[in-house]
Design a protein around this motif. Sequence first.
Motif, PDB file in Angstrom:
ATOM      1  N   ARG A   1      56.214  37.058  31.909  1.00 21.90           N
ATOM      2  CA  ARG A   1      54.998  36.711  32.646  1.00 21.90           C
ATOM      3  C   ARG A   1      55.311  36.567  34.130  1.00 21.90           C
ATOM      4  O   ARG A   1      56.254  35.865  34.490  1.00 21.90           O
ATOM      5  CB  ARG A   1      54.454  35.394  32.080  1.00 21.90           C
ATOM      6  N   ASP A   2      54.517  37.236  34.947  1.00 14.36           N
ATOM      7  CA  ASP A   2      54.652  37.131  36.400  1.00 14.36           C
ATOM      8  C   ASP A   2      54.686  35.657  36.801  1.00 14.36           C
ATOM      9  O   ASP A   2      53.794  34.891  36.449  1.00 14.36           O
ATOM     10  CB  ASP A   2      53.446  37.835  37.052  1.00 14.36           C
ATOM     11  N   ALA A   3      55.713  35.266  37.509  1.00 15.64           N
ATOM     12  CA  ALA A   3      55.879  33.846  37.796  1.00 15.64           C
ATOM     13  C   ALA A   3      55.340  33.446  39.159  1.00 15.64           C
ATOM     14  O   ALA A   3      55.402  32.293  39.538  1.00 15.64           O
ATOM     15  CB  ALA A   3      57.353  33.485  37.702  1.00 15.64           C
ATOM     16  N   SER A   4      54.825  34.402  39.923  1.00 19.00           N
ATOM     17  CA  SER A   4      54.446  34.068  41.289  1.00 19.00           C
ATOM     18  C   SER A   4      52.977  33.673  41.388  1.00 19.00           C
ATOM     19  O   SER A   4      52.236  33.705  40.415  1.00 19.00           O
ATOM     20  CB  SER A   4      54.719  35.259  42.188  1.00 19.00           C
ATOM     21  N   ASN A   5      52.573  33.305  42.575  1.00 18.25           N
ATOM     22  CA  ASN A   5      51.175  32.940  42.804  1.00 18.25           C
ATOM     23  C   ASN A   5      50.325  34.174  43.052  1.00 18.25           C
ATOM     24  O   ASN A   5      49.106  34.155  42.893  1.00 18.25           O
ATOM     25  CB  ASN A   5      51.068  32.006  44.003  1.00 18.25           C
ATOM     26  N   VAL A   6      50.960  35.240  43.499  1.00 16.31           N
ATOM     27  CA  VAL A   6      50.230  36.474  43.774  1.00 16.31           C
ATOM     28  C   VAL A   6      50.307  37.345  42.534  1.00 16.31           C
ATOM     29  O   VAL A   6      51.348  37.909  42.231  1.00 16.31           O
ATOM     30  CB  VAL A   6      50.879  37.226  44.958  1.00 16.31           C
ATOM     31  N   ARG A   7      49.209  37.427  41.809  1.00 11.02           N
ATOM     32  CA  ARG A   7      49.241  38.183  40.555  1.00 11.02           C
ATOM     33  C   ARG A   7      48.182  39.261  40.536  1.00 11.02           C
ATOM     34  O   ARG A   7      47.148  39.139  41.181  1.00 11.02           O
ATOM     35  CB  ARG A   7      48.971  37.252  39.376  1.00 11.02           C
TER      36      ARG A   7
HETATM   37 MG    MG Z   1      54.092  38.466  41.742  1.00 12.16          MG
END
Ligand code: MG
Length: 552
Positions: A117-123
């Motif tokens: 799962r994408d762990a960043s805030n920008v998804r």
């Molecule tokens: Mg990202």
Amino acid sequence: LGGLVLVAVDGDLIPVQAFTSTDPGEGKKKLVVLGTGWGGMSFLKQIDTRQYDVKIISPRNYFVFTPLLPSVTNGTVEARSIAEPVRRMLSSTGKQVDFYESECVNIDAVNKKLLCRDASNVRVKGKEDFEVDYDYLIVAVGAMSNTFGTEGVKEYCHFLKELEDAEKIRESVVDCFETACLPHLSDEERKRMLSFVIVGGGPTGVEFAAELYDLVSEDLASLYPSVKDLVTVTVIQSGDHILNTFDHRISKFAEEKFQRDGVTVKTNCRVLKVNEKDVLVKEKATGQEVHVPFGMAVWSTGIGTRPVLTKFMKTIGQTDRRVLATDEWLRVKGCKDVWAVGDCATIEQRKVVDDIAYLFEKADIDKSGTLEIEEFQRTMEKARERYPQLEVYLQRQKFRHVVDMVKISPGDAKEKAMHLNVDEFKKSLAQVDKQLKLFPATAQVAAQQGAYLAACFNALPKKDYKPEGPERIRGEGRHRFRQFQYRHMGQFAPLGSEQCGAELPGDWVSIGRSTQWLWYSVYASKQVSWRTRALVLFDWTKRLFFGRDSSR
Ligand code: MG
Ligand code: FAD
Ligand code: MG
Ligand code: MG
Ligand code: MG
């Protein structure tokens, strides 16, 4: 001999193919590493990317030098100074590695698939989750802080595990001081605001308490003169002593120093519950329950399992465990092609007793049904490597019987009279397994395990891979690996005020100011890059001249 992994080749006791060979008919095998901490990065530094198609998956794209994390809590060292970007570390080694900044949320060892799962805030909406296939998986996800199910910990306490934790603590300490200075507070509220509670008297808790004391006495006292006398620091420990994994001299020194400094140490106390403004503590001896008010509390009592591993452990039959069980080659038990290193794993060492029949049969070369002294001696020498507990035992010479027997030189008059049957042999080795020790959850262990595993993977034979130079000598094409062996290099316990305790190899204990200088030099040299080394040295120098920064 069911499940035994030993065979005699050239008379050696060695494992049968601890690793399956890579299939020469196919392209590179897909190797996935989970985690960019001590275990993961040490593996990646060593792994030969010409042989494997390597991917790393981790929710943070940097490595943290955790031993200096407590120094971040009081601003002695800046957070950015101890973090090194993963991509930078990889590019400096010139390795071809893919990095995915994401969290692995499911391991499917049957189909060899990971769900990430994408762990960043920008998804990208609807594209948060993706799958990654692997042939070999290295799990190095570390551990989380363990609350032991205590109510209120997650809501009201700080942890000290990640870089953000340290930054939040730093902010919170200064915040407590500023709030305590507001004009409309009662004396009691002011006192509570400046009460700092640390739950856990292990190395992290103690070091944090020491760093906090330094911050207060060296920097904040002069900046907040009106409230400086209201400050209290309390360490709550469930055992008899703080630092109980260290030599008793260090533990005693730490307790005495804290007493002089006015840091309260409450031993034999258990925290029952954490409320918004206080912790409820039970004194074990008297059964009395007391409320200890706090402005800020830090919870540092040990490590627990990450959710992804709890789920994984259920699927491979390792239930009710705190960490993944591996064998001595770091292979995860209950599944294939998965290895684990560091805090998330523990090695279940083989017991000598389990292999007695096998050992005896191998030792009894003349098949006489008894062991003569020479046979016995030879077996002990060979078995030392396979069963490290034997080594410790023979070294400590506690087991007079074995030692005496081994010491008798061939040709001795007694020799002829010495015979052991299976039962006597078993009896003589029965004590040995008590020497088995778990490795501690430290960066040292994780890094050594990562390096060990990479060396094993690198040594696997590969059709179109031609090792050069020293690698060739290290054993190209041999499927023979020693089990992981840990070399303890000692440990430090920084105690604040430029004092430090150290346990060095060879049972050597050193305490005091000079040890603190040793600490500085060791941690400067252990930095993972010249950039972080320069930054850390700069931070230390800056503090020396200007003190610590007290802005929030
Ligand atoms: Mg990202
Ligand atoms: P970590 O270094 O914790 O790395 C785990 C990695 O996995 C991280 O990159 C994390 O982001 C990633 N990850 C987490 N979840 C997932 C997921 N689901 N999918 C993919 N990746 C994931 N040890 C010493 O030897 N000496 C010391 O002085 C010392 N001081 C310490 C001080 C503090 C404050 C702390 C907290 C620890 C200290 N330690 C020290 C212990 C040491 O940091 C750990 O033992 C070490 O970090 C363990 O390495 P690891 O690779 O297993 O885990
Ligand atoms: Mg790691
Ligand atoms: Mg471990
Ligand atoms: Mg015999």
